[in-house]
Motif scaffolding. Structure first.
Motif, PDB file in Angstrom:
ATOM      1  N   LEU A  48       0.834  -1.200   0.000  1.00 16.57           N
ATOM      2  CA  LEU A  48       0.000   0.000   0.000  1.00 16.57           C
ATOM      3  C   LEU A  48       0.876   1.261   0.000  1.00 16.57           C
ATOM      4  O   LEU A  48       0.570   2.238  -0.683  1.00 16.57           O
ATOM      5  N   ARG A  49       1.971   1.219   0.746  1.00 16.25           N
ATOM      6  CA  ARG A  49       2.882   2.361   0.790  1.00 16.25           C
ATOM      7  C   ARG A  49       3.486   2.610  -0.581  1.00 16.25           C
ATOM      8  O   ARG A  49       3.558   3.750  -1.051  1.00 16.25           O
ATOM      9  N   VAL A  50       3.903   1.542  -1.274  1.00 16.01           N
ATOM     10  CA  VAL A  50       4.467   1.692  -2.618  1.00 16.01           C
ATOM     11  C   VAL A  50       3.443   2.307  -3.557  1.00 16.01           C
ATOM     12  O   VAL A  50       3.755   3.224  -4.331  1.00 16.01           O
ATOM     13  N   LEU A  51       2.204   1.828  -3.492  1.00 14.79           N
ATOM     14  CA  LEU A  51       1.147   2.381  -4.347  1.00 14.79           C
ATOM     15  C   LEU A  51       0.897   3.859  -4.025  1.00 14.79           C
ATOM     16  O   LEU A  51       0.711   4.671  -4.926  1.00 14.79           O
ATOM     17  N   ARG A  52       0.924   4.187  -2.755  1.00 11.39           N
ATOM     18  CA  ARG A  52       0.699   5.572  -2.334  1.00 11.39           C
ATOM     19  C   ARG A  52       1.859   6.473  -2.783  1.00 11.39           C
ATOM     20  O   ARG A  52       1.640   7.521  -3.381  1.00 11.39           O
ATOM     21  N   GLU A  53       3.078   6.036  -2.525  1.00 11.15           N
ATOM     22  CA  GLU A  53       4.246   6.857  -2.847  1.00 11.15           C
ATOM     23  C   GLU A  53       4.478   6.988  -4.352  1.00 11.15           C
ATOM     24  O   GLU A  53       5.048   7.971  -4.800  1.00 11.15           O
ATOM     25  N   SER A  54       4.040   6.012  -5.112  1.00 10.70           N
ATOM     26  CA  SER A  54       4.205   6.076  -6.566  1.00 10.70           C
ATOM     27  C   SER A  54       3.038   6.815  -7.232  1.00 10.70           C
ATOM     28  O   SER A  54       3.048   7.015  -8.441  1.00 10.70           O
ATOM     29  N   GLY A  55       2.040   7.191  -6.444  1.00 18.14           N
ATOM     30  CA  GLY A  55       0.927   7.967  -6.963  1.00 18.14           C
ATOM     31  C   GLY A  55      -0.238   7.153  -7.498  1.00 18.14           C
ATOM     32  O   GLY A  55      -1.209   7.714  -7.991  1.00 18.14           O
ATOM     33  N   PHE A  56      -0.183   5.831  -7.399  1.00 16.06           N
ATOM     34  CA  PHE A  56      -1.262   4.993  -7.908  1.00 16.06           C
ATOM     35  C   PHE A  56      -2.459   4.940  -6.959  1.00 16.06           C
ATOM     36  O   PHE A  56      -3.553   4.573  -7.367  1.00 16.06           O
ATOM     37  N   ALA A  57      -2.237   5.262  -5.689  1.00 15.21           N
ATOM     38  CA  ALA A  57      -3.319   5.236  -4.714  1.00 15.21           C
ATOM     39  C   ALA A  57      -3.212   6.457  -3.812  1.00 15.21           C
ATOM     40  O   ALA A  57      -2.116   6.974  -3.573  1.00 15.21           O
ATOM     41  N   SER A  58      -4.353   6.889  -3.338  1.00 16.73           N
ATOM     42  CA  SER A  58      -4.398   7.964  -2.354  1.00 16.73           C
ATOM     43  C   SER A  58      -4.999   7.395  -1.081  1.00 16.73           C
ATOM     44  O   SER A  58      -5.686   6.371  -1.109  1.00 16.73           O
ATOM     45  N   VAL A  59      -4.742   8.046   0.023  1.00 16.99           N
ATOM     46  CA  VAL A  59      -5.276   7.593   1.306  1.00 16.99           C
ATOM     47  C   VAL A  59      -5.814   8.800   2.057  1.00 16.99           C
ATOM     48  O   VAL A  59      -5.291   9.910   1.934  1.00 16.99           O
ATOM     49  N   ARG A  60      -6.889   8.551   2.779  1.00 17.37           N
ATOM     50  CA  ARG A  60      -7.426   9.591   3.654  1.00 17.37           C
ATOM     51  C   ARG A  60      -7.846   8.933   4.960  1.00 17.37           C
ATOM     52  O   ARG A  60      -8.223   7.758   5.001  1.00 17.37           O
ATOM     53  N   ALA A  61      -7.733   9.713   6.015  1.00 21.15           N
ATOM     54  CA  ALA A  61      -8.105   9.211   7.340  1.00 21.15           C
ATOM     55  C   ALA A  61      -9.579   9.497   7.582  1.00 21.15           C
ATOM     56  O   ALA A  61     -10.097  10.553   7.222  1.00 21.15           O
ATOM     57  N   GLU A  62     -10.218   8.501   8.163  1.00 23.35           N
ATOM     58  CA  GLU A  62     -11.606   8.656   8.622  1.00 23.35           C
ATOM     59  C   GLU A  62     -11.664   8.036  10.006  1.00 23.35           C
ATOM     60  O   GLU A  62     -11.807   6.808  10.134  1.00 23.35           O
ATOM     61  N   GLY A  63     -11.491   8.866  11.005  1.00 24.17           N
ATOM     62  CA  GLY A  63     -11.371   8.347  12.366  1.00 24.17           C
ATOM     63  C   GLY A  63     -10.091   7.547  12.478  1.00 24.17           C
ATOM     64  O   GLY A  63      -9.011   8.031  12.122  1.00 24.17           O
ATOM     65  N   THR A  64     -10.205   6.309  12.907  1.00 25.95           N
ATOM     66  CA  THR A  64      -9.021   5.451  13.023  1.00 25.95           C
ATOM     67  C   THR A  64      -8.765   4.647  11.749  1.00 25.95           C
ATOM     68  O   THR A  64      -7.752   3.963  11.659  1.00 25.95           O
TER      69      THR A  64
END
Length: 117
Positions: A48-64
């Motif tokens: 997931l980190r690789v996907l996020r750092e390479s721009g293929f995925a985004s992440v957002r926090a919703e509570g925990t």
């Protein structure tokens, strides 16, 4: 990391397939990937980190929870790169479609001829 390095990994491709259906919680992604690939939760987190750092995925926090989604920009870049090669397989697919239609027509004509006998 180059886009094809990211997409070359079957776990990351599967994660993107899951995200293509809509935003997913990291825990839900982890459960599916752990079940299908037999890898640990920390290993899923790394993907997931690789996907996020390479721009293929985004992440957002919703509570925990951490909710992941596909970021289409890198996929559009891959699609643009592949565009120059589409002619190689589109002609073959068009030819296959023609042959399938021809076979269907021939079967229909044979059936009609046998019914007339």
């Amino acid at each position: 990391m180059h886009a094809f390095d990211v997409l070359g990994d079957p776990v990351r491709r599967r994660i993107l397939e899951l995200l293509a259906t809509g935003e997913q919680a990291s825990g839900d992604i982890g459960a599916v990937i752990q079940d299908e690939f037999g890898i640990s939760q920390p290993a899923v987190s790394q993907h997931l980190r690789v996907l996020r750092e390479s721009g293929f995925a985004s992440v957002r926090a919703e509570g925990t929870r951490r909710l992941y989604a596909v970021d289409a920009a890198p996929l559009r870049e891959v699609d643009a790169w592949l565009e120059r090669f589409r002619g190689f397989w589109e002609q073959r697919l068009d030819a296959l479609g023609t042959e399938l239609a021809r076979g269907k027509r021939e079967r229909r004509l044979r059936k009609e001829a046998s019914e007339d006998e």
